[in-house]
Every structure is written in C-alpha cells, then in structure tokens.
Design a protein around this motif. Structure first.
Motif, PDB file in Angstrom:
ATOM      1  N   ILE A 180     -64.954  26.543 -66.328  1.00  0.00           N
ATOM      2  CA  ILE A 180     -63.788  27.676 -66.263  1.00  0.00           C
ATOM      3  C   ILE A 180     -62.837  27.520 -65.223  1.00  0.00           C
ATOM      4  O   ILE A 180     -61.717  27.619 -65.735  1.00  0.00           O
ATOM      5  CB  ILE A 180     -64.701  29.008 -66.296  1.00  0.00           C
ATOM      6  CG1 ILE A 180     -65.240  29.168 -67.720  1.00  0.00           C
ATOM      7  CG2 ILE A 180     -63.539  30.101 -66.029  1.00  0.00           C
ATOM      8  CD1 ILE A 180     -64.309  29.570 -68.805  1.00  0.00           C
ATOM      9  N   GLU A 181     -63.365  27.238 -64.166  1.00  0.00           N
ATOM     10  CA  GLU A 181     -62.424  27.226 -62.958  1.00  0.00           C
ATOM     11  C   GLU A 181     -61.486  25.789 -63.158  1.00  0.00           C
ATOM     12  O   GLU A 181     -60.477  26.055 -62.806  1.00  0.00           O
ATOM     13  CB  GLU A 181     -63.118  27.160 -61.523  1.00  0.00           C
ATOM     14  CG  GLU A 181     -63.870  28.324 -61.335  1.00  0.00           C
ATOM     15  CD  GLU A 181     -64.885  28.160 -60.330  1.00  0.00           C
ATOM     16  OE1 GLU A 181     -65.261  27.128 -59.872  1.00  0.00           O
ATOM     17  OE2 GLU A 181     -65.486  29.296 -59.660  1.00  0.00           O
TER      18      GLU A 181
ATOM     19  N   ARG B 233     -58.877  26.971 -65.833  1.00  0.00           N
ATOM     20  CA  ARG B 233     -58.028  28.198 -64.931  1.00  0.00           C
ATOM     21  C   ARG B 233     -56.868  27.221 -63.965  1.00  0.00           C
ATOM     22  O   ARG B 233     -55.936  27.679 -64.209  1.00  0.00           O
ATOM     23  CB  ARG B 233     -58.958  28.839 -64.064  1.00  0.00           C
ATOM     24  CG  ARG B 233     -58.201  30.122 -63.029  1.00  0.00           C
ATOM     25  CD  ARG B 233     -58.781  30.567 -62.157  1.00  0.00           C
ATOM     26  NE  ARG B 233     -59.243  29.604 -61.196  1.00  0.00           N
ATOM     27  CZ  ARG B 233     -60.206  29.499 -60.229  1.00  0.00           C
ATOM     28  NH1 ARG B 233     -60.782  30.616 -60.069  1.00  0.00           N
ATOM     29  NH2 ARG B 233     -60.675  28.517 -59.504  1.00  0.00           N
TER      30      ARG B 233
ATOM     31  N   SER C 156     -54.813  33.042 -65.360  1.00  0.00           N
ATOM     32  CA  SER C 156     -55.862  33.231 -66.303  1.00  0.00           C
ATOM     33  C   SER C 156     -56.683  34.502 -65.724  1.00  0.00           C
ATOM     34  O   SER C 156     -56.714  34.714 -64.567  1.00  0.00           O
ATOM     35  CB  SER C 156     -56.944  32.394 -66.396  1.00  0.00           C
ATOM     36  OG  SER C 156     -56.206  30.991 -66.876  1.00  0.00           O
ATOM     37  N   THR C 157     -57.457  35.229 -66.478  1.00  0.00           N
ATOM     38  CA  THR C 157     -58.247  36.413 -66.021  1.00  0.00           C
ATOM     39  C   THR C 157     -59.865  36.076 -66.515  1.00  0.00           C
ATOM     40  O   THR C 157     -60.084  35.540 -67.409  1.00  0.00           O
ATOM     41  CB  THR C 157     -58.027  37.796 -66.675  1.00  0.00           C
ATOM     42  OG1 THR C 157     -56.515  37.990 -66.534  1.00  0.00           O
ATOM     43  CG2 THR C 157     -58.958  38.767 -66.093  1.00  0.00           C
ATOM     44  N   LEU C 158     -60.518  35.919 -65.425  1.00  0.00           N
ATOM     45  CA  LEU C 158     -61.867  35.760 -65.651  1.00  0.00           C
ATOM     46  C   LEU C 158     -62.883  37.062 -65.689  1.00  0.00           C
ATOM     47  O   LEU C 158     -62.616  37.962 -65.089  1.00  0.00           O
ATOM     48  CB  LEU C 158     -62.397  34.801 -64.481  1.00  0.00           C
ATOM     49  CG  LEU C 158     -61.767  33.549 -64.226  1.00  0.00           C
ATOM     50  CD1 LEU C 158     -62.541  32.719 -63.204  1.00  0.00           C
ATOM     51  CD2 LEU C 158     -61.617  32.790 -65.498  1.00  0.00           C
TER      52      LEU C 158
ATOM     53  N   ASN D 158     -66.065  34.621 -68.723  1.00  0.00           N
ATOM     54  CA  ASN D 158     -65.244  34.196 -69.915  1.00  0.00           C
ATOM     55  C   ASN D 158     -63.811  33.884 -69.140  1.00  0.00           C
ATOM     56  O   ASN D 158     -63.611  34.387 -68.010  1.00  0.00           O
ATOM     57  CB  ASN D 158     -65.029  35.379 -70.705  1.00  0.00           C
ATOM     58  CG  ASN D 158     -66.471  35.877 -71.042  1.00  0.00           C
ATOM     59  OD1 ASN D 158     -67.012  35.078 -72.087  1.00  0.00           O
ATOM     60  ND2 ASN D 158     -66.987  37.159 -70.965  1.00  0.00           N
ATOM     61  N   LEU D 159     -62.988  33.230 -70.030  1.00  0.00           N
ATOM     62  CA  LEU D 159     -61.468  33.245 -69.495  1.00  0.00           C
ATOM     63  C   LEU D 159     -60.425  33.708 -70.693  1.00  0.00           C
ATOM     64  O   LEU D 159     -60.841  33.183 -71.853  1.00  0.00           O
ATOM     65  CB  LEU D 159     -61.120  31.705 -69.187  1.00  0.00           C
ATOM     66  CG  LEU D 159     -59.905  31.418 -68.794  1.00  0.00           C
ATOM     67  CD1 LEU D 159     -59.792  30.036 -67.640  1.00  0.00           C
ATOM     68  CD2 LEU D 159     -59.014  31.017 -69.842  1.00  0.00           C
TER      69      LEU D 159
END
Length: 389
Positions: free
Chosen positions: A27-28, A31, A41-43, A53-54
C-alpha cells in the motif's frame, strides 16, 4: 518509477500479501508512486494498524472529486503452503505468453494494469473523476472494504459506479452469491466414557447440528429457490472444519466447527441464519441441559459479504457491456467486494483479467493478452468520462 503493467505486476507479486501478513509495504509503495504523479491517497487502517485500504481520486478536469467511477481491487492473496509451484510464487515468471505468480489473476493483474495507466488517465480531460480503491483481507471475509466504504460515506463521497476487477476473462459478471461464515462452539460436560450418563457429549450434539445444517442445505437443493443463470443455481450450506475431544475414553466437553452458506441474491441471509439458531434454541439446548444444566452453544459470525445483483439499467452495467461488446448474463457462486459497494449505494459490476479457474491454485497465472485487453477496457472506461466531441 513503474510505468508498464509488467513492471507493476512484478512489484506487486513480490509483496507476500497473504492475508495473514500485513499489506502495508504494498500500500505504501502504491501511495508513494501516486504521490509522484501529484495524487494524494487516503489510507484507511485496520483496527491494529497492520493493514490498510487505499483510496485515491484522479479528479475531473475542473478539479471535481464527486461522482465518476471507482476501480476496485483487493491486495491480499491466499496462501501457497503445500502447493506444488514450478517457480517462486512471489517472483513474476514469464512463460508461454503468460505471467506466473501468486495473485497474478486474483487480482494483482487488474491493479497493475490500472496503476500503469495513471499517467494516461491524468492526461485525459475528464468531466468526472476516476477513483482507485485497494482493500485488505478480501480473501478472509471481505473485512477491509467495509472500513473504507464506511469512511467514504461519512465523508459524503458520491460515486456513480464501480468496476471490481476480479478475474472474469474480461467478461462482464452482473451477479454473485452472498457469503456468510460462522464458528460454532458447543460446550458440554466431560466424564470418563465408562460413566457416559454423567457427561454431556459436545461432539454428538455438534453432529446433530451439523446434520441439521445439511438438512437445510438439502431443502435448498431440492426445493429452491433457483436461479439457473448461476453455475450452482441454489443456495448452498456446508460444514467445512471441525475439532473436538481429547481422548478416546473421555466424553468431550467441547467441540468447535465452522460452517458457511452462500445465498442467492434476494434471499435474506438473516432468515437462513435464524433457521440454525431456532434449532439450537428449541431443540438442541433443551436436550443438552437435561443432561448438564450449564451446557451452551455459541455461534459467532466470522465473515459476511452481501450478494450482488446488478441492474441492466445501471449506467455502469450498460457501459461495461458496450465497451466489452458482451451481452451475456453471467452470475457466479463466489463472492466479491462488489456486493459491498452495491450495498453502499454504488452500482457495481465485475470485470477483470485472468480466469477464476487458476486463482488460488499452484502456478497461478494471467495471460499477457488478458492484461492487454484490460488496458484497452480501462482506457475506454476513462474516455467515457471525457466530454464528447
């Protein structure tokens, strides 16, 4: 920076995001790549913050972020334990026009294709935004997506439609069954087996409940309701795991088993669950407590995902059919996150590269031609959000 679908797929497959592991590194990485394109992006994290989640929005030309279409994919994969892989499952391997690796079909191929097209998407003068939604823990009960969807609803985010990129051979799937999984823990009373009347046999009472679950399943099979568009055209119920007992000469005081049912769209999951609960309360517990007054049966929900039934009148259904030139009605027995998006008020369909027949198996693969077809579909999808000439 990753630019091609192959580059992205190689990167994504290298992350062992088996559901028991964290997906944060993947995810990172996504992002950070989106940030390089100027896309924040919002995690949305799990409660223990080991997974996320992203959600990212490629805004419309005027900067608008409401409406539009979301491309949805889950980042977790199933285990490779005990499978006979011919290559490293976490190293993308090319052979005979296909890419092999865990998650290539289910469903990192779709995610990789979407991410590779971000620069092209950004260059398009869209009237409406395009969104990316990546989730965690889909494979163990669709646990991550509800966290993200709840937050988006609270933030007032409106989305017109959703494409969930599960492997369908780039054909449109408009319905799937719901899935509801439970663990049952039967508590009886231990005794030496030579003194049977002094005990309350948890295994035997668990067996009675399992037989009742089988009876309910048989009713669905014999009496319906039916939907012949599904490969299995009725609701199913199965008991799939069981454990209990400590010794051959000891009446067992506990037994645990897990069961699930997969309900057709239109069938209330709660009504099915209540059939099991009624048998427990009205039949089993009175019998058990006549032998041991403190006997009990605990049923815990492990996972629940609603069924999907897309309307042919929904804009996203019509668009997907027009772009793929696919008019066949397809309904599948497996569950996806599409039902969750629909439940949240976002009309949804399923369409993605690869084939479900190779998902979860050793030597999982996605054909390069499927990735290419997915890229064509996603480009056209984004173009549909642009002003017409």
């Amino acid at each position: 920076m990753n630019t091609t679908a192959h580059d992205w797929l190689r990167t994504l497959v290298a992350f062992d995001t088996t559901s028991r592991n964290s997906n944060l590194h993947l995810i990172e990485t996504v992002r950070d790549a989106l940030n390089q394109h100027g896309l924040p992006s919002t995690l949305y994290y799990s409660s223990d913050r080991t997974k996320a989640n992203l959600f990212a929005t490629l805004p419309a030309q005027n900067g608008g972020t409401q409406g539009g279409i979301v491309l949805s994919g889950h980042t977790d994969v199933v285990p490779v334990d005990g499978q006979d892989w011919h290559s490293d499952p976490f190293t993308l391997t090319e052979k005979d026009g296909a890419w092999y690796g865990r998650g290539t079909a289910d469903m990192k191929g779709f995610i990789a294709t979407a991410l590779s097209l971000v620069p092209e998407f950004l260059a398009m003068p869209r009237q409406k935004p395009l969104h990316l939604a990546l989730s965690y823990d889909e494979e163990v009960g669709c646990l991550g997506a509800p966290v993200m969807l709840k937050a988006l609803q609270e933030q007032g985010q409106h989305i017109d439609g959703c494409v969930v990129g599960e492997p369908t051979g780039m054909q449109v799937v408009v319905a799937h069954k719901g899935i509801n999984a439970y663990q049952c823990h039967v508590h009886g009373h231990a005794a030496h087996s030579s003194l049977t009347p002094q005990g309350c046999n948890a295994i035997e009472y668990a067996a009675q409940l399992i037989c009742r679950i089988r009876e309910i399943a048989e009713q669905f099979k014999q009496q319906g309701p039916y939907d012949r568009a599904f490969d299995v055209p009725y609701t199913t119920m199965t008991t799939n795991m069981i454990a209990g007992g400590i010794a051959l000469n000891t009446i067992p005081d506990t037994c645990q088993f897990s069961y699930e049912f997969r309900n057709l769209p239109g069938m209330r999951a709660q009504t099915i669950a209540e059939q099991v609960e009624h048998y427990v309360q009205e039949v089993l517990l009175p019998r058990m407590r006549s032998e041991y007054q403190d006997a009990r049966i605990e049923i815990t929900s492990l996972a629940s995902a609603p069924a999907l039934e897309a309307s042919e009148q929904d804009a996203i259904t019509a668009l997907a059919r027009a772009l793929t030139k696919d008019t066949t009605t397809r309904k599948v027995a497996y569950a996806t996150e599409a039902g969750l998006f629909q439940q949240a008020g976002i009309p949804s369909i399923i369409c993605g590269p690869g084939h479900i027949q190779v998902a979860h198996k050793a030597n999982e693969y996605v054909e390069m031609a499927q990735i290419q077809a997915c890229a064509v579909f996603l480009r056209q999808l984004s173009h549909s959000l642009c002003p017409t000439a």
